[in-house]
Design an enzyme around this catalytic site. Sequence first.
Site, PDB file in Angstrom:
ATOM      1  N   GLU A 185       0.866  -1.179   0.000  1.00  0.00           N
ATOM      2  CA  GLU A 185       0.000   0.000   0.000  1.00  0.00           C
ATOM      3  C   GLU A 185       0.906   1.234   0.000  1.00  0.00           C
ATOM      4  O   GLU A 185       0.918   2.009  -0.946  1.00  0.00           O
ATOM      5  CB  GLU A 185      -0.917  -0.017   1.220  1.00  0.00           C
ATOM      6  CG  GLU A 185      -1.898   1.138   1.273  1.00  0.00           C
ATOM      7  CD  GLU A 185      -2.746   1.146   2.539  1.00  0.00           C
ATOM      8  OE1 GLU A 185      -3.746   1.871   2.547  1.00  0.00           O
ATOM      9  OE2 GLU A 185      -2.384   0.449   3.511  1.00  0.00           O
ATOM     10  N   ASP A 218     -12.063  -1.994   3.974  1.00  0.00           N
ATOM     11  CA  ASP A 218     -11.011  -1.576   4.893  1.00  0.00           C
ATOM     12  C   ASP A 218     -11.615  -0.963   6.167  1.00  0.00           C
ATOM     13  O   ASP A 218     -11.774  -1.654   7.165  1.00  0.00           O
ATOM     14  CB  ASP A 218     -10.073  -0.588   4.193  1.00  0.00           C
ATOM     15  CG  ASP A 218      -8.690  -0.522   4.805  1.00  0.00           C
ATOM     16  OD1 ASP A 218      -8.402  -1.295   5.724  1.00  0.00           O
ATOM     17  OD2 ASP A 218      -7.882   0.299   4.340  1.00  0.00           O
ATOM     18  N   ASP A 219     -11.915   0.330   6.139  1.00  0.00           N
ATOM     19  CA  ASP A 219     -12.502   1.054   7.273  1.00  0.00           C
ATOM     20  C   ASP A 219     -13.628   1.928   6.715  1.00  0.00           C
ATOM     21  O   ASP A 219     -13.448   3.136   6.525  1.00  0.00           O
ATOM     22  CB  ASP A 219     -11.454   1.934   7.959  1.00  0.00           C
ATOM     23  CG  ASP A 219     -10.207   1.151   8.345  1.00  0.00           C
ATOM     24  OD1 ASP A 219     -10.239   0.476   9.380  1.00  0.00           O
ATOM     25  OD2 ASP A 219      -9.211   1.220   7.598  1.00  0.00           O
TER      26      ASP A 219
END
Length: 327
Positions: free
Chosen positions: A192, A270-271
């Site tokens: 990432e 993810d979030d």
Amino acid sequence: MMLPKVELHHHLEGGAPPAFIRGLAAQKKMDIGGIFDERGNYAFRDFLQFLKVYEAATGTLRTPEDYHRLTLAVLEEAAASGVIYLESFLSPDFCGGRDLSAWREYLHAIREAAEAAERKDGIVLRGIATVIRHFGPDKARETALCAAETAGDFLRGFGMAGDEMRGKPKDFAWSFDMAREAGLRLTSHAGEWGGPESVRDTIRDLRVERVGHGVRAIEDLALVDELAEKGIVLECCPGSNIALGLYPSWRAHPIARLHDRGVKVTISTDDPPFFGTSMEREYTRLAEAFDWDEGMFMSLARTAADAAFCDDETRDKILKRLEKEVV
């Protein structure tokens, strides 16, 4: 695009709606000012500030009961987006400070909430115990011990999140070896912020079968081919990558190029409230960007189900639901 969905890369605390965290903070008379914008959403400029905001929000979660309530709220949101199976990262660092006895209590509360959500909405949750990379290798060993002692039919995996630029994957090899010996399956964030070399180091030194994000592998086509040949699964989170500025647009995201070159890619959030996304929004934006149709999304969901860390009986049930619940 209300298709049944399988999500493999999700942080439990990162799924907390802002209103949930504000309410918890008010109830406990905690000052967490500065982590929300004028509209009440989480506010951050970059990845490192995101980590600080994330940890500040997580600071309101102090008891197993807090995590029980959080799990119910998160699973309700996920189910509303069509998710039928979710794997979420659970950290003993946040759940009891890596104390095994406390961790068991938190895990029990999370599991109880998961079972209630499954009865109510049909969504299945499984956990991945997670090292926080920037907390360092020594604390990672404590996390691994907690994970190894609680591995079972609910806690299925072991992974690593946090600041990808801190330390090297090999620094955490002991922890991953312990988790593997306990029967846990392995994943780790890489590729990432650390670039393609972080993906290569991670699959070599930690021997993971999945990589969280991993998208910057596209910068090294030899590595892309290696991922395809080894069947390493990427837990791609396009909305997260775009929100954090890794890519400027959905069209620029490499998920389609990775898929076309034979890499097993999956879709996750993810979030989600931090990045203003949901699984339904991910599907919609990817369909707009790449002209993906229902058949493509169902294929990706099957890839995710095949790569899930659950037992075979649960996997078979999820695969049957994927075929049955297409609307």
